[in-house]
Design a protein around this motif. Structure first.
Motif, mmCIF file in Angstrom:
data_model
loop_
_atom_site.group_PDB
_atom_site.id
_atom_site.type_symbol
_atom_site.label_atom_id
_atom_site.label_comp_id
_atom_site.label_asym_id
_atom_site.label_seq_id
_atom_site.Cartn_x
_atom_site.Cartn_y
_atom_site.Cartn_z
ATOM 1 N N GLY A 195 0.826 -1.324 -0.008
ATOM 2 C CA GLY A 195 -0.103 -0.056 0.057
ATOM 3 C C GLY A 195 0.930 1.262 -0.053
ATOM 4 O O GLY A 195 1.996 1.353 0.714
ATOM 5 N N VAL A 196 0.387 2.172 -0.756
ATOM 6 C CA VAL A 196 1.094 3.581 -0.822
ATOM 7 C C VAL A 196 0.081 4.567 -0.237
ATOM 8 O O VAL A 196 -0.973 4.810 -0.671
ATOM 9 C CB VAL A 196 1.642 3.919 -2.033
ATOM 10 C CG1 VAL A 196 2.273 5.159 -2.282
ATOM 11 C CG2 VAL A 196 2.407 2.793 -2.758
ATOM 12 N N ILE A 197 0.479 5.131 0.960
ATOM 13 C CA ILE A 197 -0.279 6.299 1.418
ATOM 14 C C ILE A 197 0.522 7.570 1.641
ATOM 15 O O ILE A 197 1.740 7.478 2.080
ATOM 16 C CB ILE A 197 -0.752 5.920 2.948
ATOM 17 C CG1 ILE A 197 -1.482 4.602 2.753
ATOM 18 C CG2 ILE A 197 -1.644 6.780 3.707
ATOM 19 C CD1 ILE A 197 -0.694 3.438 3.206
ATOM 20 N N LEU A 205 8.550 -1.481 6.693
ATOM 21 C CA LEU A 205 7.745 -0.407 6.649
ATOM 22 C C LEU A 205 8.822 0.771 6.162
ATOM 23 O O LEU A 205 9.812 0.865 6.897
ATOM 24 C CB LEU A 205 7.182 0.057 8.194
ATOM 25 C CG LEU A 205 6.518 1.391 8.338
ATOM 26 C CD1 LEU A 205 5.194 1.307 7.347
ATOM 27 C CD2 LEU A 205 5.994 1.690 9.823
ATOM 28 N N VAL A 206 8.388 1.390 5.418
ATOM 29 C CA VAL A 206 9.307 2.580 4.884
ATOM 30 C C VAL A 206 8.423 3.989 4.804
ATOM 31 O O VAL A 206 7.192 3.925 4.597
ATOM 32 C CB VAL A 206 9.683 2.239 3.345
ATOM 33 C CG1 VAL A 206 10.664 0.950 3.369
ATOM 34 C CG2 VAL A 206 8.607 2.142 2.388
ATOM 35 N N LEU A 207 9.213 4.974 5.003
ATOM 36 C CA LEU A 207 8.759 6.400 5.036
ATOM 37 C C LEU A 207 9.759 7.209 4.522
ATOM 38 O O LEU A 207 11.044 7.108 4.543
ATOM 39 C CB LEU A 207 8.777 7.000 6.626
ATOM 40 C CG LEU A 207 8.429 8.243 6.689
ATOM 41 C CD1 LEU A 207 6.979 8.651 6.292
ATOM 42 C CD2 LEU A 207 8.692 8.808 8.071
ATOM 43 N N PHE A 237 4.711 13.254 3.018
ATOM 44 C CA PHE A 237 5.158 12.059 3.889
ATOM 45 C C PHE A 237 4.508 10.753 3.224
ATOM 46 O O PHE A 237 3.429 10.741 3.171
ATOM 47 C CB PHE A 237 4.838 12.085 5.270
ATOM 48 C CG PHE A 237 5.496 13.006 6.292
ATOM 49 C CD1 PHE A 237 5.844 14.134 5.910
ATOM 50 C CD2 PHE A 237 5.884 12.463 7.622
ATOM 51 C CE1 PHE A 237 6.679 15.245 6.787
ATOM 52 C CE2 PHE A 237 6.632 13.168 8.448
ATOM 53 C CZ PHE A 237 7.041 14.611 7.967
ATOM 54 N N GLU A 238 5.363 10.016 2.787
ATOM 55 C CA GLU A 238 4.915 8.803 1.991
ATOM 56 C C GLU A 238 5.332 7.089 2.798
ATOM 57 O O GLU A 238 6.447 7.278 3.221
ATOM 58 C CB GLU A 238 5.410 8.639 0.508
ATOM 59 C CG GLU A 238 4.876 7.488 0.008
ATOM 60 C CD GLU A 238 5.576 7.164 -1.523
ATOM 61 O OE1 GLU A 238 5.212 7.723 -2.412
ATOM 62 O OE2 GLU A 238 6.575 6.453 -1.224
ATOM 63 N N MET A 239 4.298 6.586 2.975
ATOM 64 C CA MET A 239 4.733 5.420 3.773
ATOM 65 C C MET A 239 4.119 4.091 3.025
ATOM 66 O O MET A 239 3.288 4.358 2.270
ATOM 67 C CB MET A 239 4.197 5.313 5.244
ATOM 68 C CG MET A 239 2.680 5.745 5.214
ATOM 69 S SD MET A 239 2.064 6.309 7.002
ATOM 70 C CE MET A 239 2.883 7.751 7.228
ATOM 71 N N LYS A 268 0.129 -1.423 10.026
ATOM 72 C CA LYS A 268 1.689 -0.733 10.269
ATOM 73 C C LYS A 268 1.645 0.588 9.889
ATOM 74 O O LYS A 268 2.169 1.639 10.797
ATOM 75 C CB LYS A 268 2.614 -1.319 9.648
ATOM 76 C CG LYS A 268 2.537 -3.005 9.668
ATOM 77 C CD LYS A 268 3.106 -3.053 11.181
ATOM 78 C CE LYS A 268 3.129 -4.895 11.282
ATOM 79 N NZ LYS A 268 3.764 -5.066 12.821
ATOM 80 N N THR A 269 0.859 1.309 8.639
ATOM 81 C CA THR A 269 1.130 2.481 8.350
ATOM 82 C C THR A 269 -0.119 3.438 9.132
ATOM 83 O O THR A 269 0.262 4.684 9.494
ATOM 84 C CB THR A 269 0.636 2.821 6.596
ATOM 85 O OG1 THR A 269 -0.711 2.038 6.771
ATOM 86 C CG2 THR A 269 1.672 2.260 5.785
#
Length: 395
Positions: free
Chosen positions: A199-201, A247-249, A272-274, A281-282
């Motif tokens: 997922g991209v938020i 998890l990436v930010l 801010f993209e996570m 997790k996001t």
């Protein structure tokens, strides 16, 4: 003989920069040059072709079976500015190679086969995966900034909404792509059987402080939006690493007002993209970011969600077929997730999806140095071809 490299080279005539990188941004002349190249190849292969308002190119080849659903192959033809040859275009070339090889070997599928070259998969004012979202009917009229962004290209929102297709006649969607990471390359593996797309938020995060004279305002009295934002970024990065290893930010954009050397920044805006497969997790990360922002105290933070592309899972049957195809070709493979977004994401909302990855040298992508060895490109096309043949044996 596998000719996917030759087809990719033809597409690569469009948008090549002097330094060897590629720029085919959405709706640009270079992008439509690539569309025209693909369209000519499709016509030469006997496909019926069409373009839509979203800028997509679509080719269709009928099958011999009555009432059987289409096997769809696709990826995108646009690039990031100064990007590479392989991202996106390789998947389109792979689809065309499947059809070329079928004809070379005198084979006709029972199922119709379709190939899409999608527009605007990369990030833009239209939003990423724009072309595939339009086809999937996931573009909405209330998308922020969409109407103004389309006006720049002489388009209306309604024309994009009209690009939606009916997928009741489609069996599945397959996408061949470079990994864009370093896992396959580092592990010496040749094929990734993708099990899902993260997922991209994205959130717009704004720090609102107070602009004042840089020389006369003492440090203890400042409401510096830049300093506050810097603190938030550092603490958010630290918290992200604590929550989960995968998890990436990323804070990839930053704007500052008034933007003068001798004025304390009064307003700073970032993205801010996570990304993660697990929405929990996001959600946990943005919850903690809000808490951190509230605790900073010197400024006011505004945090607004801009994009939420939920994680999608690849179809288990398609994964099995892809893995078996790689096994029959004696090509090493592994099941793995995709950390990057793809056109397969919106397509997953309409039909079963399967993705095939090949290695990216040193994990490089979205840059002119992006590279995948010709042998690896041929391996991916081989697995895609065998996958299509296997799927064609099914109803």
């Amino acid at each position: 003989m596998n000719q996917v490299n030759d087809i990719l080279s033809l597409i690569g005539r469009a948008g090549r920069n002097a330094d060897g990188s590629y720029t085919r941004t959405c709706y640009s002349s270079a992008y439509f040059e690539a569309v025209s190249i693909v369209e000519k190849i499709m016509i030469k292969l006997g496909m019926a072709t069409e373009r839509d308002a979203a800028g997509n190119i679509h080719g269709y080849l009928p099958g011999t079976g009555k009432g059987l659903k289409s096997i769809i192959i696709g990826s995108h033809l646009d690039t990031v500015p100064s990007g590479g040859l392989f991202d996106g275009a390789y998947g389109v070339a792979g689809g065309l190679e499947v059809i070329r090889r079928l004809q070379e070997e005198g084979k006709t599928l029972r199922h119709p086969i379709e190939v899409y070259g999608f527009n605007a998969e990369e990030s833009s004012p239209l939003g990423g995966t724009f072309g595939s979202r339009a086809v999937a009917g996931l573009v909405t009229s209330d998308q922020p900034g969409l109407e103004d962004a389309l006006k720049e290209h002489g388009l209306t929102v309604q024309k994009i909404l009209d690009s939606k297709r009916d997928f009741s006649d489609a069996k599945c969607y397959l996408e061949l792509h470079i990994e864009q990471g370093d896992y396959l390359y580092n592990e010496g593996l040749k094929i990734g059987v993708v099990n899902g797309i993260v997922g991209v938020i994205r959130y717009k995060v704004t720090a609102v402080g107070h602009s004042n004279h840089a020389g006369t305002t003492m440090m203890k009295n400042r409401k510096d939006a830049m300093v506050a934002m810097a603190r938030l970024i550092v603490e958010a990065d630290r918290r992200c690493r604590q929550i989960d290893d995968s998890l990436v930010l990323t804070v990839g954009t930053i704007r500052c007002w008034p933007g003068s050397e001798n004025v304390i920044p009064g307003r700073v805006e970032c993205t801010f993209e996570m990304r993660h497969m697990d929405k929990g997790k996001t959600d946990a990360l943005i919850c903690d970011i809000r808490k951190i922002a509230n605790a900073i105290g010197t400024v006011t933070f505004e945090i607004t969600k801009n994009i939420d592309k939920g994680a999608v899972y690849c179809d288990e049957h398609l994964m099995k077929v892809i893995g078996e195809a790689a096994g029959r070709a004696d090509i090493s493979h592994v099941v793995m997730p995709s950390g990057a977004g793809h056109d397969a994401n919106p397509m997953a909302y309409r039909l079963p999806i399967g993705m095939i990855f090949v290695p990216s040298k040193e994990g490089l992508s979205h840059c002119g140095e992006e590279w995948t060895d010709p042998e690896d490109l041929e391996n991916g096309a081989e697995v895609l071809y065998r996958t299509v043949l296997a799927l064609d044996c099914e109803d």
